[in-house]
Design a protein around this motif. Structure first.
Motif, PDB file in Angstrom:
ATOM      1  N   ALA A  56      -8.464   0.540   9.058  1.00  0.00           N
ATOM      2  CA  ALA A  56      -8.724  -0.448   8.000  1.00  0.00           C
ATOM      3  C   ALA A  56      -7.827  -1.665   8.167  1.00  0.00           C
ATOM      4  CB  ALA A  56      -8.516   0.186   6.622  1.00  0.00           C
ATOM      5  N   HIS A  57      -6.565  -1.439   8.516  1.00  0.00           N
ATOM      6  CA  HIS A  57      -5.643  -2.560   8.703  1.00  0.00           C
ATOM      7  C   HIS A  57      -6.079  -3.452   9.857  1.00  0.00           C
ATOM      8  CE1 HIS A  57      -2.154  -0.206   6.608  1.00  0.00           C
ATOM      9  NE2 HIS A  57      -3.115  -0.586   5.775  1.00  0.00           N
ATOM     10  N   ARG A  58      -6.600  -2.848  10.918  1.00  0.00           N
ATOM     11  CA  ARG A  58      -7.070  -3.653  12.046  1.00  0.00           C
ATOM     12  C   ARG A  58      -8.301  -4.464  11.675  1.00  0.00           C
ATOM     13  NH1 ARG A  58      -6.111  -0.197  17.617  1.00  0.00           N
ATOM     14  NH2 ARG A  58      -3.998   0.505  17.115  1.00  0.00           N
ATOM     15  N   GLU A  59      -8.984  -4.045  10.611  1.00  0.00           N
ATOM     16  CA  GLU A  59     -10.100  -4.823  10.078  1.00  0.00           C
ATOM     17  C   GLU A  59      -9.629  -5.835   9.035  1.00  0.00           C
ATOM     18  OE1 GLU A  59     -13.973  -4.633  10.244  1.00  0.00           O
ATOM     19  OE2 GLU A  59     -12.957  -4.559  12.167  1.00  0.00           O
ATOM     20  N   GLY A  60      -8.312  -5.888   8.799  1.00  0.00           N
ATOM     21  CA  GLY A  60      -7.766  -6.829   7.833  1.00  0.00           C
ATOM     22  C   GLY A  60      -7.845  -6.362   6.399  1.00  0.00           C
ATOM     23  N   VAL A  61      -7.977  -5.055   6.161  1.00  0.00           N
ATOM     24  CA  VAL A  61      -8.182  -4.541   4.808  1.00  0.00           C
ATOM     25  C   VAL A  61      -7.034  -3.619   4.408  1.00  0.00           C
ATOM     26  CG1 VAL A  61      -9.665  -3.101   3.342  1.00  0.00           C
ATOM     27  CG2 VAL A  61     -10.676  -4.696   4.973  1.00  0.00           C
ATOM     28  N   LEU A  62      -6.486  -3.844   3.219  1.00  0.00           N
ATOM     29  CA  LEU A  62      -5.518  -2.952   2.607  1.00  0.00           C
ATOM     30  C   LEU A  62      -6.224  -2.069   1.588  1.00  0.00           C
ATOM     31  CD1 LEU A  62      -2.609  -5.459   1.867  1.00  0.00           C
ATOM     32  CD2 LEU A  62      -2.640  -3.736   3.671  1.00  0.00           C
ATOM     33  N   HIS A  63      -5.812  -0.807   1.495  1.00  0.00           N
ATOM     34  CA  HIS A  63      -6.394   0.091   0.492  1.00  0.00           C
ATOM     35  C   HIS A  63      -5.778  -0.153  -0.880  1.00  0.00           C
ATOM     36  CE1 HIS A  63      -7.068   3.816  -1.789  1.00  0.00           C
ATOM     37  NE2 HIS A  63      -8.129   3.992  -1.018  1.00  0.00           N
ATOM     38  N   ARG A  64      -4.463  -0.208  -0.960  1.00  0.00           N
ATOM     39  CA  ARG A  64      -3.685  -0.572  -2.137  1.00  0.00           C
ATOM     40  C   ARG A  64      -3.656   0.492  -3.233  1.00  0.00           C
ATOM     41  NH1 ARG A  64      -5.477  -6.203  -4.242  1.00  0.00           N
ATOM     42  NH2 ARG A  64      -3.579  -6.072  -5.453  1.00  0.00           N
ATOM     43  N   ASP A  65      -4.140   1.684  -2.974  1.00  0.00           N
ATOM     44  CA  ASP A  65      -4.008   2.742  -3.979  1.00  0.00           C
ATOM     45  C   ASP A  65      -4.028   4.109  -3.292  1.00  0.00           C
ATOM     46  OD1 ASP A  65      -3.627   3.729  -6.515  1.00  0.00           O
ATOM     47  OD2 ASP A  65      -5.755   3.785  -7.021  1.00  0.00           O
ATOM     48  N   GLU A 103       3.417  -2.593   5.281  1.00  0.00           N
ATOM     49  CA  GLU A 103       4.621  -1.803   5.027  1.00  0.00           C
ATOM     50  C   GLU A 103       4.533  -1.030   3.716  1.00  0.00           C
ATOM     51  OE1 GLU A 103       5.468  -4.904   7.965  1.00  0.00           O
ATOM     52  OE2 GLU A 103       4.581  -4.965   5.967  1.00  0.00           O
ATOM     53  N   SER A 104       3.933  -1.619   2.695  1.00  0.00           N
ATOM     54  CA  SER A 104       3.783  -0.892   1.432  1.00  0.00           C
ATOM     55  C   SER A 104       2.774   0.244   1.555  1.00  0.00           C
ATOM     56  CB  SER A 104       3.379  -1.849   0.300  1.00  0.00           C
ATOM     57  OG  SER A 104       2.093  -2.393   0.515  1.00  0.00           O
ATOM     58  N   GLU A 105       1.780   0.081   2.441  1.00  0.00           N
ATOM     59  CA  GLU A 105       0.829   1.159   2.695  1.00  0.00           C
ATOM     60  C   GLU A 105       1.516   2.310   3.438  1.00  0.00           C
ATOM     61  OE1 GLU A 105      -3.427  -0.112   2.816  1.00  0.00           O
ATOM     62  OE2 GLU A 105      -2.270   0.171   0.987  1.00  0.00           O
ATOM     63  N   VAL A 106       2.429   1.960   4.365  1.00  0.00           N
ATOM     64  CA  VAL A 106       3.215   2.983   5.055  1.00  0.00           C
ATOM     65  C   VAL A 106       3.991   3.805   4.032  1.00  0.00           C
ATOM     66  CG1 VAL A 106       5.185   3.356   6.600  1.00  0.00           C
ATOM     67  CG2 VAL A 106       3.386   1.743   7.243  1.00  0.00           C
ATOM     68  N   TYR A 107       4.615   3.120   3.082  1.00  0.00           N
ATOM     69  CA  TYR A 107       5.381   3.794   2.031  1.00  0.00           C
ATOM     70  C   TYR A 107       4.482   4.745   1.231  1.00  0.00           C
ATOM     71  CZ  TYR A 107       8.449   4.433  -2.029  1.00  0.00           C
ATOM     72  OH  TYR A 107       9.235   4.982  -3.017  1.00  0.00           O
ATOM     73  N   SER A 108       3.336   4.267   0.777  1.00  0.00           N
ATOM     74  CA  SER A 108       2.463   5.083  -0.072  1.00  0.00           C
ATOM     75  C   SER A 108       1.929   6.302   0.665  1.00  0.00           C
ATOM     76  CB  SER A 108       1.302   4.230  -0.598  1.00  0.00           C
ATOM     77  OG  SER A 108       1.772   3.217  -1.458  1.00  0.00           O
ATOM     78  N   LEU A 109       1.601   6.141   1.946  1.00  0.00           N
ATOM     79  CA  LEU A 109       1.132   7.284   2.717  1.00  0.00           C
ATOM     80  C   LEU A 109       2.251   8.302   2.868  1.00  0.00           C
ATOM     81  CD1 LEU A 109      -0.966   8.785   4.365  1.00  0.00           C
ATOM     82  CD2 LEU A 109      -0.299   7.428   6.357  1.00  0.00           C
TER      83      LEU A 109
END
Length: 471
Positions: A128-137, A192-198
């Motif tokens: 998703a990140h390589r597609e430019g998309v953040l999940h955010r939840d 980086e915030s997605e890394v934290y949440s995962l």
């Protein structure tokens, strides 16, 4: 507060209603049986109270986003999107079992299973990140299991293109798994915030509780936020969890974003190394090499590449927003024994709801018409010389021990434009402005980037190279 009763299931041609699966603040989920081909499906329907013109406009880009991403084996598949006769938008999705949040509260999951889940969901996020998309939840309740027991990531309802969130946009977040910079209003989301949440999610599956939850203690949203902003999660306290895994998760949940792995792929590689250490079969990381053919996947600002102007505006307004938002009350909902809390910040109640809903779509027919119009317009402008294809000029690179992450600013692309990335292994096409090249320790990785418009590729950027750090 009394829980809302489910709305009436809509009449959907070709589908037969079976029963209610669940209800949330913004949508109901029903079990339907599709007539042809015959199969059971989950249908997510927006409640009538929040449907307005804004939601209808956003509906198209949400379905397009899911269509781009749901081909990944660890992302929930969306079969169809449309609007019912009563005006409510709906998504037809694959039927999955209960989320992992119900399992880990009953007891911690086996280490081997958690490592496998982490690799698979991390691979979905990296794609998703390589597609430019953040999940955010990212959280346990948004990881479901298919009929075959495979984990899939669901609910991109508040997803946003990397770096494109508006500075005044209200943000929905789930406190126990949110990064400190998100809680402090210093960011609306980043890799980086997605890394934290995962990492916080993986921790929860291992510990049977969220990282900063104190069994038997005060675990309200405010209590958790204060602990998260101080950092240092509690030890997992399981004899079968190796120290290397605890250290990896602690690094991924570091207070400062710069101290975390720079990509989800780095975290995935770390999880695979722990599998090797424990003598477990290494879970395959399914990460797309070439982006999907998505040149017309988005025609809204929310789905475009990084907006430098938006980033500047976010920085200038950040201090004012932080002071005002801190004074607002927290809306907390309880999940299990912990006060998990989904906090809505900023704007009116309806605006906050829209933020959680994300982008939705009106239907495939309208999307196709809009896509054709965009391509024709781009072709006319290029052919007449009215708009020159821009050149990418400012590529930056950051290296880890397993990959190099390249980033660049949007040089002025239009809706329908894509980036063509050339590496030593071939050519890839994507809409995002972040590209990760995996490599062996000490290897040099290089890329060039060009903008493609209406079938024509513009001038290439200067080559950018970086060396993968030695382990």
């Amino acid at each position: 507060m009394a829980r809302r009763l489910p709305s009436s299931p809509p009449v959907i041609p070709g589908f037969s209603f079976v029963h209610v699966l669940g209800s949330g603040g913004f949508a109901d989920v029903f079990l339907y049986e599709q007539n042809l081909p015959r199969r059971s499906v989950a249908v997510k329907v927006l409640i009538d109270e929040i449907v307005d013109e804004h939601v209808r406009r956003m509906f198209q880009s949400e379905a397009n986003l899911m269509a781009r991403l749901s081909t990944h084996p660890a992302i929930m598949t969306v079969f169809q999107a449309s609007v019912a006769n009563d005006g409510r938008p709906y998504l037809v999705m694959e039927l999955c079992s209960a989320s992992l949040s119900e399992r880990y509260r009953r007891g911690p999951l086996p280490v081997s299973e958690v490592l496998s889940i982490g690799v698979k969901i991390g691979s979905a996020l990296e794609t998703a990140h390589r597609e430019g998309v953040l999940h955010r939840d990212i959280k346990p309740s948004n990881i479901l299991e298919t009929a075959y027991g495979n984990p899939v990531l669901s609910d991109f309802g508040i997803a946003a293109s990397i770096g494109s969130a508006r500075p005044d946009e209200p943000v929905g977040l789930s406190v126990p798994w949110s990064a400190p910079e998100i809680l402090a209003d210093e960011s609306t989301g980043s890799i980086e915030s997605e890394v934290y949440s995962l990492a916080a999610t993986i921790y929860s599956l291992l510990a049977g509780r969220s990282p900063f939850e104190i069994p038997g203690g005060r675990n309200g949203a405010g209590d958790l936020m204060a602990r998260i902003e101080r950092g240092n999660p509690r030890p997992i306290e399981r004899a079968d969890v190796p120290p290397t895994l605890e250290r990896l998760l602690a690094r991924a949940m570091a207070r400062r974003p710069a101290e975390r792995p720079s990509t989800v792929l780095d975290l995935v590689r770390g999880l695979q190394q722990v599998e090797v250490e424990l003598g477990l079969p290494q879970t395959q990381a399914d990460i797309a090499v070439n982006a999907w053919a998505a040149t017309i996947a988005s025609n809204t600002d929310e789905q475009t590449a990084i907006s430098a102007a938006g980033a500047d505006r976010r920085d200038s307004d950040r201090g004012r927003r932080r002071r005002s938002r801190r004074r607002q009350s927290l809306a907390v909902s309880r999940t299990g024994s912990a006060s998990v809390g989904t906090v809505q910040r900023g704007g009116a109640r309806l605006a906050a709801r829209r933020s959680r809903i994300g982008a939705w779509t009106i239907g495939a027919g309208g999307a196709a018409i809009a896509a054709v119009a965009i391509i024709v317009l781009a072709s006319v402008l290029h052919g007449s010389g009215g708009t020159a294809i821009p050149t990418v000029r400012d590529i930056t690179a950051s290296a880890s021990t397993s990959a190099v992450t390249f980033r660049w600013s949007d040089p002025g692309t239009l809706a329908g434009d894509t980036y063509v990335i050339t590496t030593a292994s071939g050519t890839s096409t994507q809409v995002g402005t972040v590209f990760v090249v995996a490599g062996a320790s000490g290897s040099q990785e290089c890329i060039t980037v060009a903008v493609s418009r209406a079938g024509t590729t513009g001038p290439q950027s200067a080559q950018k190279c970086a060396t993968v750090r030695s382990g």
